[in-house]
Scaffold this active site. Structure first.
Site, PDB file in Angstrom:
ATOM      1  N   LYS A 263       0.839  -1.198   0.000  1.00  0.00           N
ATOM      2  CA  LYS A 263       0.000   0.000   0.000  1.00  0.00           C
ATOM      3  C   LYS A 263       0.879   1.254   0.000  1.00  0.00           C
ATOM      4  O   LYS A 263       0.709   2.153  -0.800  1.00  0.00           O
ATOM      5  CB  LYS A 263      -0.920  -0.023   1.230  1.00  0.00           C
ATOM      6  CG  LYS A 263      -1.847   1.148   1.281  1.00  0.00           C
ATOM      7  CD  LYS A 263      -2.781   1.096   2.466  1.00  0.00           C
ATOM      8  CE  LYS A 263      -3.423   2.468   2.609  1.00  0.00           C
ATOM      9  NZ  LYS A 263      -4.291   2.604   3.760  1.00  0.00           N
TER      10      LYS A 263
ATOM     11  N   GLU B  12      10.452  -4.919   4.282  1.00  0.00           N
ATOM     12  CA  GLU B  12      10.452  -6.338   3.883  1.00  0.00           C
ATOM     13  C   GLU B  12      10.129  -6.470   2.392  1.00  0.00           C
ATOM     14  O   GLU B  12      10.803  -7.192   1.643  1.00  0.00           O
ATOM     15  CB  GLU B  12       9.406  -7.130   4.677  1.00  0.00           C
ATOM     16  CG  GLU B  12       9.730  -7.338   6.135  1.00  0.00           C
ATOM     17  CD  GLU B  12       9.194  -6.225   7.032  1.00  0.00           C
ATOM     18  OE1 GLU B  12       9.011  -5.089   6.537  1.00  0.00           O
ATOM     19  OE2 GLU B  12       8.981  -6.495   8.227  1.00  0.00           O
TER      20      GLU B  12
ATOM     21  N   GLY C 182      -4.861  -1.381   4.858  1.00  0.00           N
ATOM     22  CA  GLY C 182      -4.083  -2.541   4.415  1.00  0.00           C
ATOM     23  C   GLY C 182      -4.761  -3.868   4.711  1.00  0.00           C
ATOM     24  O   GLY C 182      -4.873  -4.744   3.860  1.00  0.00           O
ATOM     25  N   ARG C 183      -5.249  -4.032   5.954  1.00  0.00           N
ATOM     26  CA  ARG C 183      -5.824  -5.332   6.340  1.00  0.00           C
ATOM     27  C   ARG C 183      -7.228  -5.545   5.787  1.00  0.00           C
ATOM     28  O   ARG C 183      -7.842  -6.574   6.038  1.00  0.00           O
ATOM     29  CB  ARG C 183      -5.782  -5.492   7.861  1.00  0.00           C
ATOM     30  CG  ARG C 183      -6.396  -4.341   8.642  1.00  0.00           C
ATOM     31  CD  ARG C 183      -6.024  -4.432  10.118  1.00  0.00           C
ATOM     32  NE  ARG C 183      -6.464  -3.271  10.889  1.00  0.00           N
ATOM     33  CZ  ARG C 183      -5.767  -2.155  11.026  1.00  0.00           C
ATOM     34  NH1 ARG C 183      -4.601  -2.026  10.430  1.00  0.00           N
ATOM     35  NH2 ARG C 183      -6.220  -1.159  11.757  1.00  0.00           N
TER      36      ARG C 183
ATOM     37  N   GLU D 157      -4.718  -6.075  14.920  1.00  0.00           N
ATOM     38  CA  GLU D 157      -4.166  -4.785  14.492  1.00  0.00           C
ATOM     39  C   GLU D 157      -5.265  -3.716  14.572  1.00  0.00           C
ATOM     40  O   GLU D 157      -4.988  -2.533  14.755  1.00  0.00           O
ATOM     41  CB  GLU D 157      -3.608  -4.893  13.055  1.00  0.00           C
ATOM     42  CG  GLU D 157      -2.675  -3.758  12.701  1.00  0.00           C
ATOM     43  CD  GLU D 157      -1.862  -4.006  11.429  1.00  0.00           C
ATOM     44  OE1 GLU D 157      -0.671  -4.364  11.523  1.00  0.00           O
ATOM     45  OE2 GLU D 157      -2.422  -3.847  10.332  1.00  0.00           O
TER      46      GLU D 157
ATOM     47  N   HIS E 110      -5.279 -32.614  18.123  1.00  0.00           N
ATOM     48  CA  HIS E 110      -4.157 -33.437  18.565  1.00  0.00           C
ATOM     49  C   HIS E 110      -2.999 -32.577  19.063  1.00  0.00           C
ATOM     50  O   HIS E 110      -1.869 -33.059  19.163  1.00  0.00           O
ATOM     51  CB  HIS E 110      -3.715 -34.356  17.424  1.00  0.00           C
ATOM     52  CG  HIS E 110      -4.821 -35.309  17.024  1.00  0.00           C
ATOM     53  ND1 HIS E 110      -5.019 -36.506  17.654  1.00  0.00           N
ATOM     54  CD2 HIS E 110      -5.815 -35.173  16.112  1.00  0.00           C
ATOM     55  CE1 HIS E 110      -6.087 -37.102  17.118  1.00  0.00           C
ATOM     56  NE2 HIS E 110      -6.587 -36.301  16.185  1.00  0.00           N
TER      57      HIS E 110
ATOM     58  N   LYS F 285       9.631  -0.772  13.972  1.00  0.00           N
ATOM     59  CA  LYS F 285      10.236  -0.469  12.663  1.00  0.00           C
ATOM     60  C   LYS F 285      11.313   0.591  12.827  1.00  0.00           C
ATOM     61  O   LYS F 285      12.409   0.482  12.263  1.00  0.00           O
ATOM     62  CB  LYS F 285       9.162   0.101  11.713  1.00  0.00           C
ATOM     63  CG  LYS F 285       8.136  -0.893  11.217  1.00  0.00           C
ATOM     64  CD  LYS F 285       7.248  -0.193  10.192  1.00  0.00           C
ATOM     65  CE  LYS F 285       5.972  -0.947   9.938  1.00  0.00           C
ATOM     66  NZ  LYS F 285       5.003  -0.214   9.126  1.00  0.00           N
TER      67      LYS F 285
HETATM   68  O1  F6P Z   1       3.172  -3.375   9.780  1.00  0.00           O
HETATM   69  C1  F6P Z   1       1.880  -2.961   9.674  1.00  0.00           C
HETATM   70  C2  F6P Z   1       1.459  -2.621   8.302  1.00  0.00           C
HETATM   71  O2  F6P Z   1       1.473  -1.259   8.191  1.00  0.00           O
HETATM   72  C3  F6P Z   1       0.086  -3.220   8.036  1.00  0.00           C
HETATM   73  O3  F6P Z   1      -0.930  -2.455   8.520  1.00  0.00           O
HETATM   74  C4  F6P Z   1       0.105  -3.380   6.560  1.00  0.00           C
HETATM   75  O4  F6P Z   1      -0.876  -4.247   6.120  1.00  0.00           O
HETATM   76  C5  F6P Z   1       1.505  -3.881   6.362  1.00  0.00           C
HETATM   77  O5  F6P Z   1       2.278  -3.156   7.283  1.00  0.00           O
HETATM   78  C6  F6P Z   1       2.058  -3.747   4.978  1.00  0.00           C
HETATM   79  O6  F6P Z   1       2.024  -2.435   4.541  1.00  0.00           O
HETATM   80  P1  F6P Z   1       2.198  -2.075   3.026  1.00  0.00           P
HETATM   81  O7  F6P Z   1       1.079  -2.688   2.259  1.00  0.00           O
HETATM   82  O8  F6P Z   1       2.166  -0.585   2.967  1.00  0.00           O
HETATM   83  O9  F6P Z   1       3.504  -2.621   2.572  1.00  0.00           O
END
Ligand code: F6P
Length: 540
Positions: free
Chosen positions: A204, A210, A263-264, A349, A380, A509
């Site tokens: 987003k 990452e 995002g979620r 979140e 199990h 972060k």
């Molecule tokens: O770490 C939290 C977050 O901001 C989430 O809310 C989001 O879904 C995720 O990181 C990834 O963010 P992006 O889509 O901006 O890479």
């Protein structure tokens, strides 16, 4: 908003109800009327919350509480595009991604539906062209695989839904890469052919470390094998399309969306591209239709029959009235194995907050810990604790009447029997007389019989909810996801928190950025002794 007198009175009445009835047997609540009031349906979903210690008085109080929190007005404000995410000054309109094509919704005086529909059409064309081989790889081959590189909301939803809809897959294999751990990308790329692999960079913000680092490593892998035309293998999805330029992705390969999609909550739109690539455009539309159907139900159904509201009220009852700290999600559906992980982000979140919408400390517990595992595997592993542990864990079972494998109906029958057995055992348990009888039959007598029996007692009275549906189709999946989204919304309103920001993920972060140079030469200035010690241990 401080609790009004009405709300205080309702909370107190609920607490009193619980105090009086906490040891009552749930089974004793089953009069002739219980199933009518403690089950509800919407299209293909059947919600049964009769196996809880909520009685009709408590249910009435919970509904009054929801009314006094102005759920209906707040829901309408969300659907209308009011900027209810006040810390980010944003509207919350993931529902617009599944709204009818011809609906009109203005935000800051501009229609958002028509422009989004243009993007959606472009996504569909793209997916169709990948499927029919019109869009091909640099060396003119049909794409066989796609890697979605994203994390959090840009990974969990698409991954969960793609896995859930395996029987609808078109043939293009979608893989998901999220973790920064180099092991993840190494192990994934081993099995892939760069000449037939499409890479979706999904973020987003297009700043998430990452995703950016994984994307660069993946592009380097492509470049090591493809001399010309690497950009034909790349797609970007973001609400910051300008930031995608760094990756040289041509504009028609960039699918943007507004900051009004959290995002979620984003799997319904461009972030759902891997789902669309995996299952095809029609199935994706059916998935959206399921979500839209739940939206209509949430907006129109009476509170007493309203699935998201009822599910939220059971959550409030268990969290705030019974003080249960966690909630287990137990899909008896292997293809929903990632649902608990997806709901961890959606719920925790959103509602893992200690400060209310006015910036004040919350006055009662907010979001519970969400966890779970697909049945029967969990049986199990951790069900021992569910049945006989000292904590009571409200559980939520999901089960389909039919599987997608008619030839394996006997498997599915066993799955259903196990699911029903668990909720029955949790509620009914096994008393000491029954346990004594069992121990007796095993040959134990006297003190030994008593001791053996004590270990075989199940207190029962452990609450569960069951969500049943005919089959896990794209439509049903859409309904389930939207149901949980709205449940989180209702609970957030009742806790008076902002369910749509996530400041709690920021500090880590920031600190990671300060620690990275310290893993090389930088002095660990400003770090605590434990962290300095660990830095020393972890350096090379
Ligand atoms: O770490 C939290 C977050 O901001 C989430 O809310 C989001 O879904 C995720 O990181 C990834 O963010 P992006 O889509 O901006 O890479």
């Amino acid at each position: 908003m401080p609790d009004t007198e009405t709300q205080n009175a309702i909370w107190q009445a609920l607490a009193k109800n619980q105090q009086t009835h906490q040891h009552r047997s749930i089974v004793s609540l089953f009069d002739d009327a219980r199933l009518a009031s403690f089950t509800a349906e919407s299209d293909d979903l059947h919600l049964d919350f009769s196996k809880t210690n909520i009685d009709s008085d408590a249910l009435e109080l919970l509904i009054k509480l929801a009314e006094s929190c102005h759920i209906a007005e707040k829901r309408d404000a969300m659907f209308a595009g009011d900027k209810i995410n006040i810390t980010e000054n944003r509207a919350v309109l993931h529902t617009a991604l599944r709204a009818a094509k011809d609906s009109v919704l203005t935000l800051d005086d501009e229609d958002i539906i028509a422009p989004y529909q243009k993007t959606f059409t472009a996504m569909q064309e793209f997916a169709t062209n990948i499927h029919n081989g019109t869009i091909i790889s640099a060396n003119q081959q049909k794409f066989t695989d796609c890697i979605n590189i994203g994390i959090g909301g840009s990974d969990l939803g698409p991954l969960m839904a793609t896995q859930a809809l395996t029987p609808y897959h078109t043939g293009l294999k979608c893989h998901f890469l999220s973790n920064i751990d180099g092991a993840a990308i190494t192990d994934l790329l081993v099995g892939l052919n760069p000449h037939t692999t499409l890479i979706i960079i999904a973020s987003k913000t297009f700043t998430t470390t990452e995703t950016m680092v994984n994307a660069k490593t993946a592009i380097a892998w492509l470049k090591a094998h493809i001399t010309q035309g690497v950009e034909q293998h790349l797609v970007a999805i973001s609400s910051a399309p300008d930031k995608t330029a760094e990756f040289n992705i041509s504009p028609e390969r960039v699918f943007g969306f507004g900051d009004w999609v959290g995002g979620r909550y984003s799997l319904w739109g461009p972030i759902g591209l891997p789902i669309m690539l995996a299952v095809g455009t029609q199935n994706f539309q059916d998935f959206l239709a399921g979500g839209a159907s739940m939206d209509r139900h949430f907006c129109n159904a009476d509170m007493k029959q309203n699935l998201p509201i009822l599910l939220a009220l059971t959550g409030i009852f268990h969290r705030n009235i019974c003080n249960y700290a966690t909630r287990a999600i137990l899909p008896y559906d292997q293809r929903l194995a990632r649902l608990p992980a997806y709901l961890q982000q959606l719920d925790m979140e959103s509602n893992g907050k200690s400060v209310d919408i006015d910036g004040k400390q919350v006055i009662r517990a907010s979001g519970p810990i969400i966890w779970g595992e697909a049945g029967t595997n969990g049986q199990h592993a951790f069900y021992q604790l569910l049945h006989q542990g000292t904590d009571i864990i409200p559980t939520e079972f999901l089960i389909a009447a039919n599987g997608h494998e008619p030839a394996l109906k006997h498997h599915h029958d066993l799955l259903k029997a196990n699911c029903l057995a668990q909720s029955e055992a949790l509620m009914i348990g096994r008393n000491s007389e029954q346990a004594m009888e069992i121990a007796g039959k095993l040959g134990y007598q006297g003190e030994a019989q008593k001791m053996q029996a004590a270990h075989r007692v199940f207190t029962g009275n452990r609450p569960s909810i069951t969500l049943a549906y005919p089959k896990l189709t794209p439509f049903v999946l859409g309904q389930i996801i939207a149901l949980y989204e709205h449940r989180v919304f209702v609970e957030g309103v009742m806790w008076h928190i902002n369910s749509f920001d996530q400041w709690g993920v920021e500090l880590g972060k920031e600190l990671a950025n300060t620690l990275l140079p310290m893993l090389h030469d930088a002095d660990p200035i400003g770090k605590d002794k434990s962290t300095i010690n660990l830095l020393r241990k972890l350096k090379n």
